[in-house]
Design a protein around this motif. Structure first.
Motif, PDB file in Angstrom:
ATOM      1  N   GLU A 188      -2.876   0.689  -3.916  1.00 22.75           N
ATOM      2  CA  GLU A 188      -2.243  -0.559  -3.542  1.00 22.75           C
ATOM      3  C   GLU A 188      -1.678  -1.192  -4.804  1.00 22.75           C
ATOM      4  O   GLU A 188      -2.366  -1.252  -5.829  1.00 22.75           O
ATOM      5  CB  GLU A 188      -3.239  -1.505  -2.861  1.00 22.75           C
ATOM      6  CG  GLU A 188      -3.659  -0.979  -1.490  1.00 22.75           C
ATOM      7  CD  GLU A 188      -4.684  -1.873  -0.790  1.00 22.75           C
ATOM      8  OE1 GLU A 188      -4.463  -2.200   0.391  1.00 22.75           O
ATOM      9  OE2 GLU A 188      -5.698  -2.234  -1.412  1.00 22.75           O
ATOM     10  N   ALA A 247       0.831  -1.202   0.000  1.00 20.15           N
ATOM     11  CA  ALA A 247       0.000   0.000   0.000  1.00 20.15           C
ATOM     12  C   ALA A 247       0.865   1.250   0.000  1.00 20.15           C
ATOM     13  O   ALA A 247       1.934   1.285   0.623  1.00 20.15           O
ATOM     14  CB  ALA A 247      -0.922   0.002   1.221  1.00 20.15           C
ATOM     15  N   GLY A 259      -7.090   1.064  -0.062  1.00 18.90           N
ATOM     16  CA  GLY A 259      -6.231   1.042   1.124  1.00 18.90           C
ATOM     17  C   GLY A 259      -7.019   1.351   2.374  1.00 18.90           C
ATOM     18  O   GLY A 259      -8.020   2.057   2.334  1.00 18.90           O
TER      19      GLY A 259
END
Ligand code: THG
Length: 374
Positions: free
Chosen positions: A203, A153, A195
């Motif tokens: 991500e 992320a 995320g």
């Protein structure tokens, strides 16, 4: 107190594991049978990067359960409480999963990957086992496995700059949960706008676990001009934002209505889904508990209560606080947890039985997300 967690061969490692050690990770939890970084030793700096800059998180523990085959879509719809409507490749949806009792058993993101392939990007429970059993019992023609996919992320207001420098301006047009296949110096991945924070971000779903170290270095390098640094799903920001942490905030009796996910339960669906009958009854009877915020008095709390703290009204136990911390933006101690609906209105006064030196603390129920003063 200094507690350790044993690092061994039995629990699975992320493809970014060695890099997180190099970058100074100081604590792990275990999630989906893998080590998950939970801190790099400076919680306020990690929080600040997420709120004001950009952070990179090893969230390889968000494992994918791939449903593949002629009945993949049918199974995806049957597993989820939500009416998915038209599902297009490249979109994503937040899709609570319940068991036949209407109990929440996971809260994944669903990603349609191909006509015959759907990924459930799962929270911490064994969706692979559950969905395989359901598919077999129903006679669905689908194969289910965990692919070699490991999200990294990139979160925070400057994440969009880092990711567009890496991939191009098209990433700015991705809708929330939208995703697209891409390559980065030959590394196969999916770029998704998603995320577990409300600060915005992306991500990168790495699709070759051998190349985690390379991907980590590329992102770290590209993030330098924006002050990128390591972080983890953020304990404080998620409390402020009221994001549910499955397993921390839920127990074996929690239904989606209690934790604010009722909007993702479509009782009006014509087709059947797991938990439909039970959820109809739960909905008709009304919920007994609700997920709320607490503003907690007293000295600044260290992030992270080890136990669920009992919430009391006088001597009666009316709920619990599953997570708490000092919030720099709310300028108060805050917490979240389930409380009996008689006390769930903002403004209700309760007592929290902490296991800190502060002992019992007074608290006021608050709505979620918390208001952040300008
Ligand atoms: N990333 C990926 N998979 C995941 C998570 C993740 N799987 C499960 C785990 N997190 C928890 N589930 C989530 C995932 C996303 C969101 C919340 C919990 C989320 N919610 C938005 C919100 O609440 O504002 C949007 C919800 C909506 O309106 O659809 O983003 O972190 N890959």
């Amino acid at each position: 107190m200094s507690l350790g967690i044993a690092i061994g061969a039995r629990v699975r490692k992320s493809p970014y594991f060695d890099k997180t050690i190099e970058d100074g990770v100081t604590s792990f939890s275990v999630y989906n049978h893998m080590y998950m970084p939970t801190g790099y030793g400076d919680p306020l700096a990690e929080y600040d990067r997420l709120i004001n800059g950009v952070a990179m998180w090893d969230v390889a523990v968000e494992r994918q359960v791939s449903l593949k085959g002629p009945d993949a879509e049918k199974l995806a719809r049957y597993l989820t409480t939500r009416d998915l409507g038209a599902l297009n490749i490249g979109q994503g949806r937040y899709v609570p999963l319940c068991d036949h009792r209407g109990t929440l058993i996971n809260d994944p993101v669903l990603l349609p990957i191909a006509e015959d392939e759907y990924w459930l990007s799962i929270a911490d429970s064994d969706v692979l086992l559950f969905s395989r059993a359901i598919a077999a019992e129903r006679g669905f023609d689908v194969s289910i496995h965990e692919p070699d996919v490991s999200p990294l992320a990139i979160q925070g207001p400057k994440a969009v700059e880092v990711v567009s420098d890496l991939f191009g301006d098209w990433v700015r047009d991705l809708k929330y949960f939208g995703h697209r296949e891409a390559r980065l110096q030959g590394i196969p991945l999916h770029v998704a706008r998603s995320g577990w924070s409300k600060q915005g971000g992306y991500e990168l779903y790495l699709m070759d676990g051998q190349r985690g170290g390379e991907l980590w270095d590329i992102v770290k390098e590209a993030g330098q001009p924006y002050g990128i640094g390591p972080g983890t799903p953020n304990y404080i920001e998620r409390l402020e934002s009221g994001l549910v942490s499955y397993g921390a905030d839920t127990d074996d009796f929690t239904n989606p209505y209690e934790v604010g996910l009722g909007k993702f339960v479509s009782l009006g669906r014509e087709d059947d889904f797991i938990g439909k009958e039970a959820l109809k009854k739960i909905h008709a009877d009304g919920i007994k508990r609700q997920f709320v915020g607490y503003k907690i008095e007293g000295e600044a709390l260290a992030a992270g209560n080890q136990h669920k703290w009992p919430v009391k009204n006088g001597e009666s136990h009316i709920g619990f606080v599953s997570a708490s911390a000092w919030s720099p933006r709310v300028q108060s101690n805050i917490g979240v947890g389930l409380v009996e609906t008689a006390f769930s209105e903002p403004g209700s006064k309760v007592t929290i039985q902490t296991d800190t030196e502060g002992g019992d603390l007074s608290a006021t129920v608050s709505k979620l997300p918390f208001d952040i003063p300008a």
